[in-house]
Structures are given as C-alpha cells and as structure tokens.
Write a protein that holds these residues in place. Structure first.
Motif, short mmCIF file in Angstrom:
data_model
loop_
_atom_site.label_atom_id
_atom_site.label_comp_id
_atom_site.label_asym_id
_atom_site.label_seq_id
_atom_site.Cartn_x
_atom_site.Cartn_y
_atom_site.Cartn_z
N SER A 1 0.78 -0.87 0.00
CA SER A 1 -0.09 0.57 0.03
C SER A 1 0.83 1.28 -0.32
CB SER A 1 -1.04 -0.48 1.22
OG SER A 1 0.09 -0.41 2.63
N SER A 2 2.42 1.21 0.56
CA SER A 2 2.70 2.60 0.40
C SER A 2 3.30 2.75 -0.51
CB SER A 2 3.99 2.29 1.66
OG SER A 2 4.97 1.08 0.88
N SER A 3 3.60 1.77 -1.62
CA SER A 3 4.42 2.20 -2.81
C SER A 3 3.41 2.42 -4.07
CB SER A 3 4.78 1.28 -3.55
OG SER A 3 4.47 -0.55 -3.30
N ASP A 4 2.25 1.81 -3.91
CA ASP A 4 1.67 1.97 -5.51
C ASP A 4 -0.14 2.39 -4.51
OD1 ASP A 4 2.88 -0.17 -6.84
OD2 ASP A 4 1.72 -1.59 -5.44
N SER A 5 -0.55 2.88 -3.48
CA SER A 5 -1.39 3.71 -3.22
C SER A 5 -1.60 5.32 -3.33
CB SER A 5 -2.00 3.83 -2.06
OG SER A 5 -1.52 3.47 -0.89
N PHE A 6 -0.22 5.33 -3.51
CA PHE A 6 -0.09 6.66 -3.21
C PHE A 6 0.24 6.94 -4.43
CE2 PHE A 6 0.82 6.52 1.02
CZ PHE A 6 -0.24 6.85 1.95
N GLY A 7 0.02 8.58 -4.81
CA GLY A 7 -0.20 9.46 -6.32
C GLY A 7 -1.33 9.41 -6.56
N LEU A 8 -2.85 8.93 -6.19
CA LEU A 8 -3.93 8.95 -6.44
C LEU A 8 -3.95 10.49 -6.76
CD1 LEU A 8 -3.87 5.69 -5.81
CD2 LEU A 8 -6.22 5.58 -4.97
N VAL A 9 -4.31 10.80 -5.60
CA VAL A 9 -5.12 12.41 -5.78
C VAL A 9 -4.15 13.05 -6.78
CG1 VAL A 9 -4.46 14.08 -3.95
CG2 VAL A 9 -5.07 12.22 -3.20
N ALA A 10 -2.89 13.13 -7.25
CA ALA A 10 -1.97 13.69 -8.11
C ALA A 10 -2.66 13.21 -9.73
CB ALA A 10 -0.40 13.41 -8.23
N LEU A 11 -3.50 12.12 -9.62
CA LEU A 11 -3.53 11.40 -10.76
C LEU A 11 -4.81 12.36 -11.06
CD1 LEU A 11 -3.04 8.56 -11.56
CD2 LEU A 11 -2.43 9.70 -12.67
N ALA A 12 -5.72 11.79 -9.84
CA ALA A 12 -7.23 13.05 -9.63
C ALA A 12 -7.63 14.46 -9.82
CB ALA A 12 -8.03 12.48 -8.06
N SER A 13 -6.25 15.33 -9.23
CA SER A 13 -6.08 16.57 -9.68
C SER A 13 -6.15 16.82 -11.43
CB SER A 13 -5.51 17.96 -9.21
OG SER A 13 -3.86 16.59 -9.56
N ILE A 14 -5.63 16.15 -11.94
CA ILE A 14 -5.61 16.32 -13.55
C ILE A 14 -6.81 16.38 -14.14
CG2 ILE A 14 -4.47 14.97 -15.56
CD1 ILE A 14 -2.05 13.70 -14.08
N GLY A 15 -7.72 15.14 -14.13
CA GLY A 15 -9.01 14.90 -14.35
C GLY A 15 -10.27 16.48 -14.62
N PRO A 16 -9.56 17.14 -14.05
CA PRO A 16 -10.78 18.72 -12.93
C PRO A 16 -9.89 18.84 -14.64
CG PRO A 16 -10.49 17.52 -11.44
CD PRO A 16 -9.53 17.24 -11.86
N ILE A 17 -8.75 19.33 -14.96
CA ILE A 17 -7.74 20.59 -15.51
C ILE A 17 -8.14 19.97 -17.19
CG2 ILE A 17 -5.86 21.93 -16.64
CD1 ILE A 17 -4.73 20.59 -13.65
N ILE A 18 -8.71 18.31 -17.53
CA ILE A 18 -8.34 18.71 -18.53
C ILE A 18 -10.18 19.31 -18.93
CG2 ILE A 18 -8.52 16.58 -20.47
CD1 ILE A 18 -6.11 15.85 -19.00
N ALA A 19 -10.99 18.27 -17.81
CA ALA A 19 -12.71 18.06 -17.75
C ALA A 19 -12.61 20.19 -18.46
CB ALA A 19 -13.50 17.84 -17.09
N VAL A 20 -12.32 20.47 -17.69
CA VAL A 20 -12.99 22.25 -17.65
C VAL A 20 -12.44 22.81 -18.84
CG1 VAL A 20 -12.47 24.57 -16.72
CG2 VAL A 20 -13.00 22.51 -15.31
N GLN A 21 -11.03 21.91 -19.00
CA GLN A 21 -10.31 23.11 -20.48
C GLN A 21 -11.55 22.35 -21.83
OE1 GLN A 21 -6.45 21.34 -20.39
NE2 GLN A 21 -5.46 23.40 -19.70
N ILE A 22 -12.32 20.73 -22.00
CA ILE A 22 -12.93 20.68 -23.35
C ILE A 22 -14.24 21.35 -23.05
CG2 ILE A 22 -13.98 18.76 -23.23
CD1 ILE A 22 -11.93 17.06 -22.70
N LEU A 23 -14.65 21.86 -21.57
CA LEU A 23 -16.25 22.37 -21.59
C LEU A 23 -15.64 23.30 -22.31
CD1 LEU A 23 -19.13 22.64 -20.22
CD2 LEU A 23 -17.21 23.55 -18.02
N GLY A 24 -14.49 24.85 -21.83
CA GLY A 24 -14.14 25.43 -22.31
C GLY A 24 -14.34 25.44 -24.29
N VAL A 25 -13.72 24.25 -24.51
CA VAL A 25 -13.51 23.95 -25.69
C VAL A 25 -14.91 23.90 -26.52
CG1 VAL A 25 -12.94 22.84 -27.61
CG2 VAL A 25 -11.08 23.16 -26.20
N ILE A 26 -16.15 23.19 -26.28
CA ILE A 26 -16.66 23.32 -26.64
C ILE A 26 -18.00 24.51 -26.39
CG2 ILE A 26 -19.30 21.88 -25.52
CD1 ILE A 26 -17.88 19.97 -24.29
N ASN A 27 -18.18 25.69 -25.48
CA ASN A 27 -18.30 26.88 -25.21
C ASN A 27 -18.10 27.56 -25.94
OD1 ASN A 27 -20.74 25.24 -23.34
ND2 ASN A 27 -19.56 26.24 -21.25
N GLY A 28 -16.71 27.53 -26.74
CA GLY A 28 -16.20 28.59 -27.35
C GLY A 28 -16.68 29.61 -27.27
#
Length: 230
Positions: free
Chosen positions: A203-230
C-alpha cells in the motif's frame, strides 16, 4: 476519546493563526464595522465546530469505509468492477466536495450564470472519476506513476492552446479544489485498500499518487468544457 481530543487540538491550531491575524488587523489597520467583526468571530466558532465534527466523521466513517471497499473489490477478481467502482466513487465524492461547490458558485456569480454551477460541478466530477479509474488501472497493471502524470499534463498543455483564456485559470483552480477534505481521504483510503490486497503489492508504494492523478482530470474536463463553449 483521544482521537476527539487530537481533532479538537488540530482544528484549534489550524484556525487560531488566521483569527489572530484578523483581530490584530482589526484594531491596528482595518477597523471593520463592529457588526461585521462580530460576524467574523461567530463564523470562526461555527467553522471550528464544523471542522471538528467533519474530521471526526472522516476518521470514523469515510476512511474505514473507503479502505474496506478498496480491500473487498479485488477479491471479486473482476478488473472491470474495480475500475467502474473507482469511477463512480470518484464522481460522487467530488459532487459532495464542499470546495468544488464553493468554486462553482463563485464562478457562476462572476460569470453572471454564463458558466453554470451544476455543469461545472459535474464536469469536474467526471474528470476526477475518470482519473480515479485510471489510478485503479495503475495499481492493477503496475503502471509507473510518472508515465501517467507525463501523459496527463501533456494533454493539459496541448488543450491549453485551444481553450479560451477565461477557462484556463478556472481549470487549474478546479484541479486544486478537488484536493479537499472530502475527496482526498476517501480516494487515498480506497487506494490503500486495493493496493494492500493485490498480490505482490504494498500500500505504501502503490496507493499514493492517486490524488496527483485525480487533480489532472478536472483540469482537462474544464478545458474541454471551454473548448465546447468556445
């Protein structure tokens, strides 16, 4: 009982500095109306009580449940189930995240309703859910974290070239607010549970880094939302 005492102490020392600074500024430089100053003091008390209750709830309920879910899922030996449940939990926990709602409300107010509060919340939650699912895949297939981070931020920087200027700062703020008191404990506990059960993983080597990954998702999602709204 000791956990309650530790939580009260933790909240006290967390809230005390900002309270002390505002009180000092009140009687030296700012001089707010006393009505507003008393509202601030009442707010400090309410925030402190709320944080104490919230943190106790996290330790008593969210963390054990998240870890139990994470440790139970691998026993089903169904990879798709782990990934789907990771997505669903990432989505619903983000919808309940107070920081996300505060950001969405402020953006809704500033934009005059042009950027809808609920649309932004669901876009952020969708981004978190997808990347929590990717994090589950990382644990299952032993994918190195650096490659996922490199790929994720490469997409972020490429999308930035096509995203309207208004949405770029919002997207990065959205990535920040997902690291709040509701999302982080649950996602980390879920990762610890999954990683601790899978054979040959710690758990010490594989469970961490999830928050780092999870924080990328909203950035991409909002950017795509911006592209769609244009």
């Amino acid at each position: 009982m000791q956990q309650v005492k530790d939580t009260i102490k933790e909240v006290f020392f967390a809230v005390l500095p900002i309270t002390a600074v505002v009180i000092i500024l009140q009687f030296t430089l700012i001089g707010l109306p006393m009505e507003m100053f008393f509202q601030f003091l009442i707010g400090v008390v309410m925030v402190s009580v709320g944080l104490i209750l919230f943190l106790i709830g996290v330790h008593v309920g969210l963390l054990p449940v998240g870890e139990m879910i994470g440790s139970t899922l691998p026993k089903s030996k169904k990879v798709w189930l782990i990934i789907v449940v990771g997505f669903i939990l990432g989505f619903v926990v983000t919808v309940a995240e107070p920081d996300v709602r505060v950001l969405a409300q402020q953006i809704d107010d500033v934009s005059g309703g042009e950027i809808s509060q609920m649309v932004l919340i669901y876009a952020v939650a969708l981004g978190v859910g997808i990347f929590v699912a990717l994090a589950m895949m990382r644990i299952i297939y032993n994918i190195q974290l650096k490659w996922l981070l490199l790929g994720g931020y490469s997409v972020v920087f490429m999308l930035a070239m096509f995203t309207p200027d208004t949405f770029i700062p919002i997207s990065y703020d959205a990535g920040g607010v997902t690291t709040g008191p509701m999302t982080v404990p649950f996602i980390l506990a879920l990762g610890v549970g999954v990683a601790s059960v899978l054979k040959g993983k710690t758990s010490s080597s594989d469970s961490f880094g999830l928050v780092a990954l999870a924080s990328i998702g909203p950035i991409i999602a909002v950017q795509i939302l911006g592209v769609i709204n244009g």
